[in-house]
Motif scaffolding. Structure first.
Motif, PDB file in Angstrom:
ATOM      1  N   ALA A 262      47.616  27.592  51.543  1.00  0.00           N
ATOM      2  CA  ALA A 262      48.777  27.432  50.663  1.00  0.00           C
ATOM      3  C   ALA A 262      48.723  28.387  49.475  1.00  0.00           C
ATOM      4  CB  ALA A 262      48.854  25.994  50.166  1.00  0.00           C
ATOM      5  N   LEU A 263      47.526  28.691  49.005  1.00  0.00           N
ATOM      6  CA  LEU A 263      47.405  29.597  47.869  1.00  0.00           C
ATOM      7  C   LEU A 263      47.838  31.014  48.232  1.00  0.00           C
ATOM      8  CD1 LEU A 263      44.019  28.443  46.287  1.00  0.00           C
ATOM      9  CD2 LEU A 263      46.342  27.950  45.502  1.00  0.00           C
ATOM     10  N   ILE A 264      47.698  31.377  49.520  1.00  0.00           N
ATOM     11  CA  ILE A 264      48.128  32.696  49.964  1.00  0.00           C
ATOM     12  C   ILE A 264      49.631  32.859  49.743  1.00  0.00           C
ATOM     13  CG2 ILE A 264      48.460  34.165  51.988  1.00  0.00           C
ATOM     14  CD1 ILE A 264      45.830  33.070  53.082  1.00  0.00           C
ATOM     15  N   ALA A 265      50.395  31.834  50.084  1.00  0.00           N
ATOM     16  CA  ALA A 265      51.844  31.913  49.955  1.00  0.00           C
ATOM     17  C   ALA A 265      52.275  32.037  48.502  1.00  0.00           C
ATOM     18  CB  ALA A 265      52.488  30.689  50.596  1.00  0.00           C
ATOM     19  N   GLN A 266      51.523  31.466  47.588  1.00  0.00           N
ATOM     20  CA  GLN A 266      51.887  31.480  46.172  1.00  0.00           C
ATOM     21  C   GLN A 266      51.361  32.705  45.428  1.00  0.00           C
ATOM     22  OE1 GLN A 266      50.223  27.806  44.801  1.00  0.00           O
ATOM     23  NE2 GLN A 266      51.576  26.542  46.053  1.00  0.00           N
ATOM     24  N   ALA A 267      50.417  33.415  46.037  1.00  0.00           N
ATOM     25  CA  ALA A 267      49.700  34.463  45.318  1.00  0.00           C
ATOM     26  C   ALA A 267      50.571  35.622  44.814  1.00  0.00           C
ATOM     27  CB  ALA A 267      48.556  34.998  46.181  1.00  0.00           C
ATOM     28  N   PRO A 268      51.503  36.179  45.624  1.00  0.00           N
ATOM     29  CA  PRO A 268      52.244  37.344  45.129  1.00  0.00           C
ATOM     30  C   PRO A 268      53.071  37.057  43.879  1.00  0.00           C
ATOM     31  CG  PRO A 268      52.442  37.171  47.502  1.00  0.00           C
ATOM     32  CD  PRO A 268      51.815  35.895  47.041  1.00  0.00           C
ATOM     33  N   LEU A 269      53.824  35.947  43.893  1.00  0.00           N
ATOM     34  CA  LEU A 269      54.621  35.622  42.710  1.00  0.00           C
ATOM     35  C   LEU A 269      53.725  35.284  41.525  1.00  0.00           C
ATOM     36  CD1 LEU A 269      57.537  35.284  41.661  1.00  0.00           C
ATOM     37  CD2 LEU A 269      57.310  32.847  42.164  1.00  0.00           C
ATOM     38  N   ALA A 270      52.623  34.581  41.790  1.00  0.00           N
ATOM     39  CA  ALA A 270      51.689  34.243  40.711  1.00  0.00           C
ATOM     40  C   ALA A 270      51.114  35.512  40.079  1.00  0.00           C
ATOM     41  CB  ALA A 270      50.569  33.354  41.243  1.00  0.00           C
ATOM     42  N   ARG A 271      50.838  36.522  40.904  1.00  0.00           N
ATOM     43  CA  ARG A 271      50.297  37.772  40.379  1.00  0.00           C
ATOM     44  C   ARG A 271      51.311  38.463  39.465  1.00  0.00           C
ATOM     45  NH1 ARG A 271      49.479  40.042  44.875  1.00  0.00           N
ATOM     46  NH2 ARG A 271      51.082  41.642  44.901  1.00  0.00           N
ATOM     47  N   LEU A 272      52.575  38.505  39.909  1.00  0.00           N
ATOM     48  CA  LEU A 272      53.606  39.118  39.080  1.00  0.00           C
ATOM     49  C   LEU A 272      53.780  38.360  37.770  1.00  0.00           C
ATOM     50  CD1 LEU A 272      56.394  39.972  41.703  1.00  0.00           C
ATOM     51  CD2 LEU A 272      54.620  41.474  40.783  1.00  0.00           C
ATOM     52  N   ARG A 273      53.757  37.040  37.831  1.00  0.00           N
ATOM     53  CA  ARG A 273      53.926  36.252  36.618  1.00  0.00           C
ATOM     54  C   ARG A 273      52.727  36.409  35.670  1.00  0.00           C
ATOM     55  NH1 ARG A 273      57.491  32.251  35.883  1.00  0.00           N
ATOM     56  NH2 ARG A 273      55.912  30.816  35.069  1.00  0.00           N
ATOM     57  N   ARG A 274      51.558  36.672  36.229  1.00  0.00           N
ATOM     58  CA  ARG A 274      50.389  36.942  35.386  1.00  0.00           C
ATOM     59  C   ARG A 274      50.592  38.211  34.570  1.00  0.00           C
ATOM     60  NH1 ARG A 274      47.068  35.314  39.373  1.00  0.00           N
ATOM     61  NH2 ARG A 274      46.700  37.443  40.086  1.00  0.00           N
ATOM     62  N   TYR A 275      51.104  39.246  35.247  1.00  0.00           N
ATOM     63  CA  TYR A 275      51.401  40.487  34.513  1.00  0.00           C
ATOM     64  C   TYR A 275      52.415  40.224  33.400  1.00  0.00           C
ATOM     65  CZ  TYR A 275      49.117  43.527  37.973  1.00  0.00           C
ATOM     66  OH  TYR A 275      48.208  44.163  38.780  1.00  0.00           O
ATOM     67  N   LEU A 276      53.479  39.492  33.730  1.00  0.00           N
ATOM     68  CA  LEU A 276      54.533  39.229  32.760  1.00  0.00           C
ATOM     69  C   LEU A 276      54.052  38.348  31.621  1.00  0.00           C
ATOM     70  CD1 LEU A 276      57.452  38.556  35.276  1.00  0.00           C
ATOM     71  CD2 LEU A 276      57.144  40.596  33.859  1.00  0.00           C
ATOM     72  N   SER A 277      53.129  37.457  31.916  1.00  0.00           N
ATOM     73  CA  SER A 277      52.620  36.551  30.897  1.00  0.00           C
ATOM     74  C   SER A 277      51.684  37.246  29.920  1.00  0.00           C
ATOM     75  CB  SER A 277      51.887  35.373  31.567  1.00  0.00           C
ATOM     76  OG  SER A 277      51.345  34.512  30.600  1.00  0.00           O
ATOM     77  N   SER A 278      50.797  38.093  30.445  1.00  0.00           N
ATOM     78  CA  SER A 278      49.801  38.729  29.582  1.00  0.00           C
ATOM     79  C   SER A 278      50.307  40.038  28.978  1.00  0.00           C
ATOM     80  CB  SER A 278      48.514  38.987  30.369  1.00  0.00           C
ATOM     81  OG  SER A 278      48.754  39.885  31.445  1.00  0.00           O
ATOM     82  N   MET A 279      51.047  40.816  29.772  1.00  0.00           N
ATOM     83  CA  MET A 279      51.590  42.114  29.319  1.00  0.00           C
ATOM     84  C   MET A 279      50.508  43.004  28.711  1.00  0.00           C
ATOM     85  SD  MET A 279      55.281  41.037  27.663  1.00  0.00           S
ATOM     86  CE  MET A 279      54.614  39.757  26.586  1.00  0.00           C
ATOM     87  N   ASP A 280      49.265  42.858  29.194  1.00  0.00           N
ATOM     88  CA  ASP A 280      48.155  43.583  28.575  1.00  0.00           C
ATOM     89  C   ASP A 280      47.712  44.803  29.373  1.00  0.00           C
ATOM     90  OD1 ASP A 280      47.079  42.265  30.716  1.00  0.00           O
ATOM     91  OD2 ASP A 280      45.398  41.363  29.629  1.00  0.00           O
ATOM     92  N   ARG A 281      48.331  45.035  30.541  1.00  0.00           N
ATOM     93  CA  ARG A 281      47.979  46.223  31.301  1.00  0.00           C
ATOM     94  C   ARG A 281      49.142  46.623  32.196  1.00  0.00           C
ATOM     95  NH1 ARG A 281      45.152  44.699  36.428  1.00  0.00           N
ATOM     96  NH2 ARG A 281      45.220  42.432  36.630  1.00  0.00           N
ATOM     97  N   ARG A 282      49.072  47.828  32.701  1.00  0.00           N
ATOM     98  CA  ARG A 282      50.162  48.364  33.499  1.00  0.00           C
ATOM     99  C   ARG A 282      50.090  47.840  34.932  1.00  0.00           C
ATOM    100  NH1 ARG A 282      53.881  51.299  32.138  1.00  0.00           N
ATOM    101  NH2 ARG A 282      55.181  52.435  33.611  1.00  0.00           N
TER     102      ARG A 282
END
Length: 223
Positions: free
Chosen positions: A139-159
């Motif tokens: 189940a975590l596989i299905a959630q991983a791509p969106l979670a990764r994008l939201r991590r970038y948007l949440s932290s905004m600390d790297r490109r």
């Protein structure tokens, strides 16, 4: 652009568009096909197997002859289709074809071989026949791509890497902006837009035509 050894982008596009959870609905079947087509085109542009070039107001998909063929069956399938066309076709024509060419099943089967999906069977209550189903191996596989994008948007600390930036553009294009930006800090959209503005021109072209195709689908009701 560097070679892409596996079709990770099309896997992520499949998981983002075809699966639903508490935060994200699945999109309509035709939109899934359009998104997977756009992701596969973008992958092959990124790896240098295809090119997108403008000519007389259209963006054409061209086969690139440098290097060897794609190393995965999905990429090889599309690359050979492009090579086999007697005349170059524009991006919207390829998106339309890929939306009706059962790209979703081809991608799911590829993910089964990769160990990311599990194939099953389910008998339809109404049609009385057995249908093939595909579920994430974890189940975590299905959630991983969106979670990764939201991590970038949440932290905004790297490109964001280029393919993740395109995946973000794809997620917006299929109508999942709410799932992307819900409860994100102020500045997240500006951070995202900064990445989208600098996408290479071929990926910008694919993004634009995907957005237009999804909008046309919503207008015509051809879901």
């Amino acid at each position: 652009m560097p070679d892409a050894p596996t079709p990770r982008l099309v896997y992520d596009a499949f998981l983002i568009t075809a699966y639903h959870d508490f935060y994200k609905p699945a999109v309509a079947p035709r939109v899934i096909g359009l998104a997977l087509g756009a992701a596969l085109l973008a992958e092959l542009v990124f790896s240098g197997h295809l090119a997108v070039r403008p000519h007389e107001g259209k963006d054409y998909v061209l086969a690139e002859k440098r290097g060897g063929p794609p190393r995965d069956s999905l990429g090889l399938w599309l690359s050979e289709l492009v090579h086999g066309e007697p005349e170059n076709l524009a991006v919207p024509e390829w998106l339309e074809y890929l939306a009706i060419a059962d790209t979703q099943t081809k991608t799911a089967e590829h993910m089964v071989v990769a160990g990311l999906m599990v194939r099953g069977e389910q008998r339809s209550r109404w049609l009385g026949r057995v249908q093939t189903t595909y579920d994430a191996a974890d189940a975590l596989i299905a959630q991983a791509p969106l979670a990764r994008l939201r991590r970038y948007l949440s932290s905004m600390d790297r490109r964001m890497p280029l393919l993740d930036a395109f995946l973000l553009a794809l997620t917006e294009s299929v109508g999942l902006s709410k799932s992307l930006y819900s409860q994100m800090p102020s500045g997240a959209r500006e951070y995202a837009e900064g990445h989208l503005r600098v996408l290479p021109a071929p990926l910008q072209a694919i993004r634009g035509h995907l957005t237009a195709a999804v909008a046309d689908t919503a207008i015509t009701g051809n879901l």
